[in-house]
Scaffold this active site. Sequence first.
Site, PDB file in Angstrom:
ATOM      1  N   SER A 211       1.024  -1.663   0.456  1.00 15.29           N
ATOM      2  CA  SER A 211       0.037   0.423  -0.222  1.00 15.29           C
ATOM      3  C   SER A 211       0.677   1.139  -0.202  1.00 15.29           C
ATOM      4  O   SER A 211      -0.164   2.043   0.039  1.00 15.29           O
ATOM      5  CB  SER A 211      -1.246   0.374   1.062  1.00 15.29           C
ATOM      6  OG  SER A 211      -1.562  -1.573   1.590  1.00 15.29           O
TER       7      SER A 211
ATOM      8  N   THR B  38      -1.621   2.509   4.559  1.00 19.25           N
ATOM      9  CA  THR B  38      -1.303   3.350   4.189  1.00 19.25           C
ATOM     10  C   THR B  38      -0.550   4.509   5.503  1.00 19.25           C
ATOM     11  O   THR B  38      -1.141   4.342   6.360  1.00 19.25           O
ATOM     12  CB  THR B  38      -2.621   5.121   3.786  1.00 19.25           C
ATOM     13  OG1 THR B  38      -2.783   3.952   1.979  1.00 19.25           O
ATOM     14  CG2 THR B  38      -1.824   6.043   3.535  1.00 19.25           C
TER      15      THR B  38
ATOM     16  N   THR C   3       1.254   7.040   0.514  1.00 18.22           N
ATOM     17  CA  THR C   3       0.292   5.913   0.166  1.00 18.22           C
ATOM     18  C   THR C   3       0.458   5.163  -1.917  1.00 18.22           C
ATOM     19  O   THR C   3       1.531   5.763  -2.609  1.00 18.22           O
ATOM     20  CB  THR C   3      -1.041   6.231   0.101  1.00 18.22           C
ATOM     21  OG1 THR C   3      -1.862   4.965  -0.094  1.00 18.22           O
ATOM     22  CG2 THR C   3      -1.041   7.105  -0.635  1.00 18.22           C
TER      23      THR C   3
ATOM     24  N   ARG D 212      -6.665   8.280 -10.760  1.00 23.21           N
ATOM     25  CA  ARG D 212      -7.221   8.931  -9.860  1.00 23.21           C
ATOM     26  C   ARG D 212      -6.380   9.036  -8.435  1.00 23.21           C
ATOM     27  O   ARG D 212      -4.929   8.461  -8.445  1.00 23.21           O
ATOM     28  CB  ARG D 212      -7.657   7.572  -8.899  1.00 23.21           C
ATOM     29  CG  ARG D 212      -8.540   8.397  -7.613  1.00 23.21           C
ATOM     30  CD  ARG D 212      -7.758   7.047  -6.428  1.00 23.21           C
ATOM     31  NE  ARG D 212      -8.907   6.897  -5.520  1.00 23.21           N
ATOM     32  CZ  ARG D 212      -7.677   7.172  -4.198  1.00 23.21           C
ATOM     33  NH1 ARG D 212      -6.824   6.520  -4.217  1.00 23.21           N
ATOM     34  NH2 ARG D 212      -9.050   6.722  -3.475  1.00 23.21           N
TER      35      ARG D 212
ATOM     36  N   THR E  58      -6.364   7.822   7.016  1.00 21.45           N
ATOM     37  CA  THR E  58      -5.952   6.776   6.211  1.00 21.45           C
ATOM     38  C   THR E  58      -7.224   6.568   5.819  1.00 21.45           C
ATOM     39  O   THR E  58      -8.490   6.669   6.727  1.00 21.45           O
ATOM     40  CB  THR E  58      -5.385   5.219   6.904  1.00 21.45           C
ATOM     41  OG1 THR E  58      -5.343   4.312   5.906  1.00 21.45           O
ATOM     42  CG2 THR E  58      -6.187   5.187   8.344  1.00 21.45           C
ATOM     43  N   GLY E  59      -8.118   5.750   4.690  1.00 22.84           N
ATOM     44  CA  GLY E  59      -9.350   4.836   4.533  1.00 22.84           C
ATOM     45  C   GLY E  59     -10.007   5.191   2.948  1.00 22.84           C
ATOM     46  O   GLY E  59      -8.378   6.023   2.062  1.00 22.84           O
TER      47      GLY E  59
HETATM   48  N1  ASP Z   1      -6.733   7.282   1.689  1.00 23.89           N
HETATM   49  C1  ASP Z   1      -5.970   5.915   0.778  1.00 23.89           C
HETATM   50  C2  ASP Z   1      -6.249   6.453  -0.374  1.00 23.89           C
HETATM   51  O1  ASP Z   1      -7.519   6.740  -0.612  1.00 23.89           O
HETATM   52  C3  ASP Z   1      -5.780   4.763   0.189  1.00 23.89           C
HETATM   53  C4  ASP Z   1      -5.286   3.898   2.427  1.00 23.89           C
HETATM   54  O2  ASP Z   1      -5.286   4.903   3.353  1.00 23.89           O
HETATM   55  O3  ASP Z   1      -5.673   2.964   2.540  1.00 23.89           O
HETATM   56  O4  ASP Z   1      -5.860   6.523  -1.289  1.00 23.89           O
END
Ligand code: ASP
Length: 337
Positions: A94, A196, A214, A224, A247-248
């Site tokens: 990630s 991430t 990330t 994206r 994160t998320g």
């Molecule tokens: N926030 C990151 C994204 O949307 C992904 C993650 O935090 O796992 O690219």
Amino acid sequence: MSHSNSRRQFLTKSGLAAAALSLGIFSRASENRTNVREKKKELEVYKKGLALSTWNAGIIANNAALATMSTGGNATDMAEEGVKVIEADYSNLSVGLGGLPDREGHTTLDACIMNSIGQAGSVCFLEKIKHPVTVARMVMERTPHVMMVGEGAQQFALSQGMTLEDYESPEAVKAYKEWLVKSEYKPIINIENHDTIGMLTMDTNGDIAGSCTTSGLAFKMRGRVGDSPIIGAGLYIDNEIGGATGTGLGETVLRSCTAFLIVELMRQGASPQEACEEAIKRVEKINRFMKDDYQVGFLAVNKQGEVGAFGLRPGFNYALHKNGANQLIDAKYHLKK
Ligand code: ASP
């Protein structure tokens, strides 16, 4: 002392006390005592340094951040060096060049950094560069800009002495081939499938900085970009108040400017924990039209070195290095599942 004398003294004292209170002298004195106590607490945290970062990999990153501090690094150095260790770990799916690719099979990287004097740097959609966080720092310190993307960001990195790396993670290639069979998005991000890294640091001066890096959502559309490199969404620092990172599912965080919101809530008096909880509830509210389940987790630190963490759902954890101890902690969460 006769009864009437002590009574007179009591009356005099309480009269003085009442007068002092009405003048606000007592409240100011006790406020000062609290301030001195708080200051002392702050100094104790400052002396030992602090690092706070998302997911299991945060333990290693925190250790690297604290090691940087012990050789004279400041909060920004800590935030950069801490997450660089994770970028360099190509087994991480990630973060960094080992990260899972986009739908067309290319790994693209996003990162940002913010220091204690309000400067920020960010790179998005960067390919074949080992340390996007370092490029973000170079954008911050060597250009008049905040954000650079794609080919331009890569050219800038090369102009600053970085080299192209053509790494392909065997694990990522395998996962991509498997994904191609069904070509489905799976927006749930959790301990089992995400790393991430967002990091908040505090150095011996009590200065705060942060970073976030990330490879973004696995199998995302080409081009994206999520929240992680966006100042105010995936990371925000105001050295007078504190910092936040998370994160998320990036789209949900972008819609709610979560990191900035957390810092603003702390500015209005919320503790880091209260601010994270309020902000995560806001993420859920703003994104209530979403049909799929998703995860978001945020971390915060304030000037006193108090920390907060909260997930939208179970499964978000983080690493906290404070007062000399580094530990992995499961965050509290908003929804039961
Ligand atoms: N926030 C990151 C994204 O949307 C992904 C993650 O935090 O796992 O690219």
